[in-house]
Write a protein that holds these residues in place. Structure first.
Motif, mmCIF file in Angstrom:
data_model
loop_
_atom_site.group_PDB
_atom_site.id
_atom_site.type_symbol
_atom_site.label_atom_id
_atom_site.label_comp_id
_atom_site.label_asym_id
_atom_site.label_seq_id
_atom_site.Cartn_x
_atom_site.Cartn_y
_atom_site.Cartn_z
ATOM 1 N N ASP A 251 31.808 44.789 58.162
ATOM 2 C CA ASP A 251 32.171 46.035 58.828
ATOM 3 C C ASP A 251 31.025 47.040 58.791
ATOM 4 O O ASP A 251 30.842 47.818 59.738
ATOM 5 C CB ASP A 251 33.407 46.642 58.170
ATOM 6 N N ILE A 252 30.275 47.050 57.700
ATOM 7 C CA ILE A 252 29.109 47.935 57.618
ATOM 8 C C ILE A 252 28.140 47.604 58.742
ATOM 9 O O ILE A 252 27.666 48.495 59.467
ATOM 10 C CB ILE A 252 28.426 47.800 56.249
ATOM 11 N N ALA A 253 27.855 46.320 58.921
ATOM 12 C CA ALA A 253 26.945 45.904 59.988
ATOM 13 C C ALA A 253 27.522 46.235 61.359
ATOM 14 O O ALA A 253 26.805 46.691 62.261
ATOM 15 C CB ALA A 253 26.650 44.416 59.879
ATOM 16 N N ALA A 254 28.823 46.010 61.528
ATOM 17 C CA ALA A 254 29.466 46.279 62.819
ATOM 18 C C ALA A 254 29.367 47.756 63.186
ATOM 19 O O ALA A 254 29.091 48.111 64.343
ATOM 20 C CB ALA A 254 30.921 45.827 62.779
ATOM 21 N N ARG A 255 29.606 48.633 62.214
ATOM 22 C CA ARG A 255 29.518 50.067 62.495
ATOM 23 C C ARG A 255 28.094 50.468 62.857
ATOM 24 O O ARG A 255 27.884 51.288 63.763
ATOM 25 C CB ARG A 255 30.015 50.865 61.286
ATOM 26 N N GLU A 256 27.118 49.908 62.153
ATOM 27 C CA GLU A 256 25.727 50.232 62.461
ATOM 28 C C GLU A 256 25.347 49.756 63.861
ATOM 29 O O GLU A 256 24.595 50.415 64.582
ATOM 30 C CB GLU A 256 24.797 49.600 61.417
#
Length: 432
Positions: A251-256
């Motif tokens: 999710d961290i990567a997706a938000r970025e």
């Protein structure tokens, strides 16, 4: 094609729970409670019954070779060596014993926290939160010297300037120990003596010691790894997945990618050179999935990312640290035409579970096999990179030729106009 489908174990890698019904009839006993518990657990839980005769023979040989028997030697080192030899006879990944003087013990305890949930408060009082005093670096013996192999992004070691390839000589004037060097020093600074080049003088670096919780540390490292560089007028994004075992790593990567620092890059380098695997089998869907990206937009408040898909060009980094769930991730990228740069992956794709032993050490056992469509097995084989680039660690001074090669390949893809990612799936070579 984007819809090349990968099917593997439906449970998250590293988190399967099964029991082998058959039990070997000739189970050796030594009298040592730790050794005997290992033998019992392997015989009842290891996924491949065909390997148990070999395992029990190796265990029996270890018992017979100890003079006197393991139960009366009083030698912890002898028991440790006997367990290691017996487990090695299984000839499979996801089998190992980890003691509390290693970083791996704490990281795996957090990854396997559900499996050992009944022991967590006893092992990590008072609240059962896995933690240890450390600075966020991992080392390895190469020859007779110890070198830094990993520095977690955003960690105290990274902030202090320690880099991959540094030779570690001492901490506070004493030989380096993964855990003992930092125990009782949280909130203080330690003096790390290191050498950056083979012929260089020793350097001392002050590093703050923190109370590290493994999975939150990994999530922070994933977030802090995000970077954007510019080459030939192109913006190249980068993110490193240290593990897929965290709750919010993807999710961290997706938000970025959707609204953050990576939202406007021309291409993306995905670093799968991890510390551990874990995670769901469909993790690669972020980059190769067919479902559309969409957000939920409320009347008030912030938008919610319901589904994110990165459609731009991707290059992935892999090496022998790409294992388990990360290895499955790499395979999914490759069969969807995404180039892999680095070294062959670990060939370690089984599902494991952890058990607490009588001395509070941790035992990991491979409890399930993992097979991909068309009966492809990565265990023992791994996935070969499309562009092989070595990474000599000793005295690397932080230089990363694999990452440099991945950026170069991305620039080539962008210059060739392949940013639409219309590719033909291909079957990767699994031969050594």
């Amino acid at each position: 094609m984007r819809n090349a489908i990968l099917r593997a174990a439906q449970t998250p890698i590293l988190l399967a729970f099964i029991s082998v019904s058959a039990f070997a009839t000739d189970v050796p006993r030594s009298g040592d409670p730790v050794f005997d518990r290992v033998i019992t657990l392997v015989n009842s839980e290891f996924h491949d019954e065909n390997a148990l005769d070999r395992f029990n023979a190796a265990a029996k040989k270890e018992i017979e070779s100890a003079v006197p028997a393991l139960s009366t030697t009083g030698s912890t080192a002898r028991v440790d060596a006997a367990i290691e030899t017996a487990l090695a006879s299984l000839q499979a990944s996801h089998n190992g014993r980890f003691k509390s003087d290693t970083i791996a013990y704490f990281e795996l305890s957090d990854i396997f926290r559900f499996a050992i949930r009944d022991d967590l408060r006893r092992l990590f009082p008072p609240d059962g939160e896995v933690n240890y005093a450390g600075i966020g670096m991992v080392t390895q013996l190469i020859g007779d010297a110890r070198f830094v192999t990993d520095v977690y992004d955003g960690s105290p070691a990274a902030k202090a300037g320690i880099v991959m390839g540094d030779e570690i000589l001492a901490v506070d004037g004493k030989p380096y120990r993964e855990i003992a060097s930092f125990q009782g020093k949280v909130g203080q600074s330690v003096d790390v003596r290191l050498r950056r080049k083979a012929d260089a003088a020793l350097t001392s670096i002050k590093v703050a010691v923190e109370r590290l919780r493994p999975l939150p540390t990994f999530e922070k490292a994933i977030k802090d790894s995000v970077a954007v560089s510019e080459r030939d007028g192109r913006k190249i994004g980068y993110v490193r997945f240290w593990t897929l075992s965290t709750r919010d790593g993807l999710d961290i990567a997706a938000r970025e990618l959707s609204t953050g620092r990576l939202s406007n890059v021309d291409g993306l380098v995905v670093d799968l050179r991890g510390r551990w695997g874990g995670g769901a089998a469909d993790a690669a869907e972020l980059f190769v999935g067919d479902t559309p990206s969409f957000r939920l937009i409320p009347r008030r408040g912030k938008d919610t990312l319901a589904n994110v898909r990165w459609r731009g060009p991707v290059v992935a980094l892999v090496d022998e640290g790409t294992r388990s769930g990360l290895e499955l991730f790499a395979y999914a990228l490759k069969i969807n035409g995404i180039p892999l740069v680095g070294e062959r992956t670990a060939g370690a794709l089984l599902a494991g579970r952890a058990y607490t032993l009588p001395d509070n050490s941790l035992l990991e056992i491979a409890v399930s096999d993992a097979v991909i469509d068309d009966n492809v097995r990565l265990e023992g084989n791994g996935v070969a990179p499309d562009i092989r680039v070595a990474l000599p660690v000793a005295y690397a001074a932080g230089r990363d030729p694999q990452r440099e090669a991945a950026v170069t390949e991305m620039i080539r893809l962008l210059a060739d106009g392949t940013s639409d990612r219309i590719v033909t799936p291909r079957q990767p070579s699994l031969t050594r």
